[in-house]
Design an enzyme around this catalytic site. Structure first.
Site, PDB file in Angstrom:
ATOM      1  N   SER A 201       0.314  31.189 -14.458  1.00 22.50           N
ATOM      2  CA  SER A 201       1.656  31.575 -15.174  1.00 22.50           C
ATOM      3  C   SER A 201       2.752  31.758 -14.134  1.00 22.50           C
ATOM      4  CB  SER A 201       1.418  33.055 -15.467  1.00 22.50           C
ATOM      5  OG  SER A 201       0.691  33.581 -14.286  1.00 22.50           O
TER       6      SER A 201
ATOM      7  N   ASP B 293       7.536  41.643 -14.409  1.00 21.32           N
ATOM      8  CA  ASP B 293       6.836  42.052 -15.618  1.00 21.32           C
ATOM      9  C   ASP B 293       5.488  42.785 -15.198  1.00 21.32           C
ATOM     10  OD1 ASP B 293       5.312  39.917 -15.100  1.00 21.32           O
ATOM     11  OD2 ASP B 293       5.572  39.208 -17.160  1.00 21.32           O
TER      12      ASP B 293
ATOM     13  N   HIS C  45       4.187  39.028 -12.548  1.00 18.94           N
ATOM     14  CA  HIS C  45       5.362  37.773 -12.115  1.00 18.94           C
ATOM     15  C   HIS C  45       6.480  38.123 -11.304  1.00 18.94           C
ATOM     16  CE1 HIS C  45       2.688  36.886 -15.548  1.00 18.94           C
ATOM     17  NE2 HIS C  45       2.223  35.925 -15.034  1.00 18.94           N
TER      18      HIS C  45
END
Ligand SMILES: *[C@@H]1O[C@H](CO)[C@@H](O)[C@H](O)[C@H]1NC(C)=O
Ligand SMILES: *[C@@H]1O[C@H](CO)[C@@H](O)[C@H](O)[C@H]1NC(C)=O
Ligand SMILES: *[C@@H]1O[C@H](CO)[C@@H](O)[C@H](O)[C@H]1NC(C)=O
Ligand SMILES: *[C@@H]1O[C@H](CO)[C@@H](O)[C@H](O)[C@H]1NC(C)=O
Length: 375
Positions: free
Chosen positions: A35, A344, A347
């Site tokens: 991610s 968040d 990340h």
């Protein structure tokens, strides 16, 4: 003032004529990871497989910085991959699972939640059931298979492919964090995770070899972030005793030591690969040191003084709750994401990615710096 030291540095570089800045060009970027690099594969995968996972990165406030709309990235804005594409004058790299398939200038195979090891094997071996991302089955090898399937649309003979990929940059990682998070949140101790580190690093090294055999000549290999500073682990281990913490930063030391162990083995593997393949340029990019530096000295780099508090989240010590995450209704976003290191809860913000990108481009946190790595 934000990141003043680096901007002065780039200003000075601008004045000094550098032969190296003239001769490097990349015609394409091929990227593998999770991610931290995903630019849309996760969303496409979940939709295609009809997995019962609610998406968040297609919702506000994701993408609010720079894109001004959700951009399928786990970030408020651009990722390191985006900054690299801009630097080389390429368009943003298309995710492999995108509908429009134009991969002449590269493809991004990174998928959020991806692991180095095959998740099915991990579950079988260790009875790991608490998966971070249920139903996702995308290992590093899986991403390499995608690359090998796609290759035929760019080149045919071995020679043609070698020519094509001579001017490509391959980015292998960051990847591995999910393997560790997966094991640690399923109750394995750091000591129990230790034996997996050499296996994970060897798997990354084999991926690099495979790419070199396909014609890859320039490879960027990032290490992993200090996992003890990640909100997910800080929250899961919130009741840890006082002595577990690094008191300067508030990160949990044993998880950072695990990251360091991974990174030291990865750097060793990179050094061995350089000897084995002298015609290639393999850059080791340190993710740990620049991020740790931001966390240690947030004010010096223009960040607000509680570095582990996330910008987009709700409640708790770190402004983060696993059941109510960024992108969901009633979860609020900070006023100025550029003042936050973490976006968040897992990340980084665009501001952090940009700082790390610059430290890789011209040094000091990539070996060699990307701009010195042309062949
Ligand atoms: C997707 O999954 C849901 C339930 O999980 C089901 O109701 C629906 O029919 C599925 N859609 C397709 C196209 O398979
Ligand atoms: C995993 O779980 C199964 C069924 O619960 C059990 O039979 C097996 O021994 C377990 N394996 C390990 C390695 O713990
Ligand atoms: C996951 O992928 C591997 C191959 O990459 C395959 O062997 C395995 O069966 C898959 N597992 C599931 C649950 O789809
Ligand atoms: C997290 O959110 C859930 C669901 O809204 C709530 O029940 C729980 O108390 C919250 N936890 C914390 C630590 O705020």
């Amino acid at each position: 003032m934000k990141r003043t030291d680096l901007s002065i540095f780039s200003f000075l570089l601008f004045l000094v004529p550098l032969h190296s800045t003239q001769s490097y060009t990349y015609n394409s970027i091929f990227s593998f990871g999770d991610s931290y690099t995903d630019t849309g594969n996760f969303n496409a995968y979940v939709l295609a497989k009809n997995l019962s996972i609610s998406l968040t990165t297609d919702k506000w406030p994701y993408g609010q910085t720079f894109f001004h709309h959700p951009a399928d990235r786990f970030c408020d804005g651009r990722l390191i991959l985006d900054f690299l594409a801009e630097e080389f004058g390429l368009p943003f790299i298309e995710p492999y699972l995108a509908k429009k398939q134009r991969f002449q200038q590269g493809a991004n195979f990174a998928v959020a939640g991806a692991t180095v090891l095959d998740p099915t094997e991990l579950i079988k071996q260790k009875n790991l059931t608490k998966s971070a991302v249920t139903g996702l089955n995308v290992s590093l090898n899986f991403q390499l298979k995608w690359f090998e399937d796609m290759k035929g649309s760019l080149c045919h003979s071995k020679k043609e492919c070698r020519n094509y990929f001579t001017s490509s940059m391959f980015i292998v990682g960051e990847i591995g964090v999910n393997d560790y998070l997966y094991m640690l949140t399923n109750g394995l101790t750091v000591t129990q995770v230790h034996p997996y580190v050499p296996i994970i690093v060897e798997t990354i090294a084999s991926a690099i070899k495979r790419l070199i055999h396909q014609g890859g000549r320039t490879l960027l290999v990032p290490g992993i972030v200090p996992m003890g500073c990640l909100t997910q682990l800080l929250t899961a281990f919130e009741r840890d005793e006082y002595s577990s913490y690094d008191h300067e930063t508030g990160c949990i030391r044993r998880f950072n030591m695990l990251s360091n162990y991974h990174n030291s083995l990865l750097l060793k593997a990179v050094k061995e690969l350089r000897v084995k393949y002298p015609h290639t340029r393999i850059i080791y990019a340190d993710y740990y040191k620049p991020l740790f530096r931001l966390i240690k000295f947030p004010k010096r780099y223009g960040f607000q003084p509680t570095p582990l508090r996330v910008c987009c989240g709700k409640g708790g010590k770190y402004n983060w709750n696993f059941s109510e995450v960024c992108g969901m209704p009633h979860v609020s976003v900070c006023h100025d994401p550029s003042k936050y290191i973490f976006w968040d809860g897992v990340h980084l913000t665009e501001a952090s990615y940009q700082y790390i990108f610059k430290s890789w481009l011209k040094g000091p946190y990539a070996h060699p710096p990307i701009l010195d790595a042309h062949l």
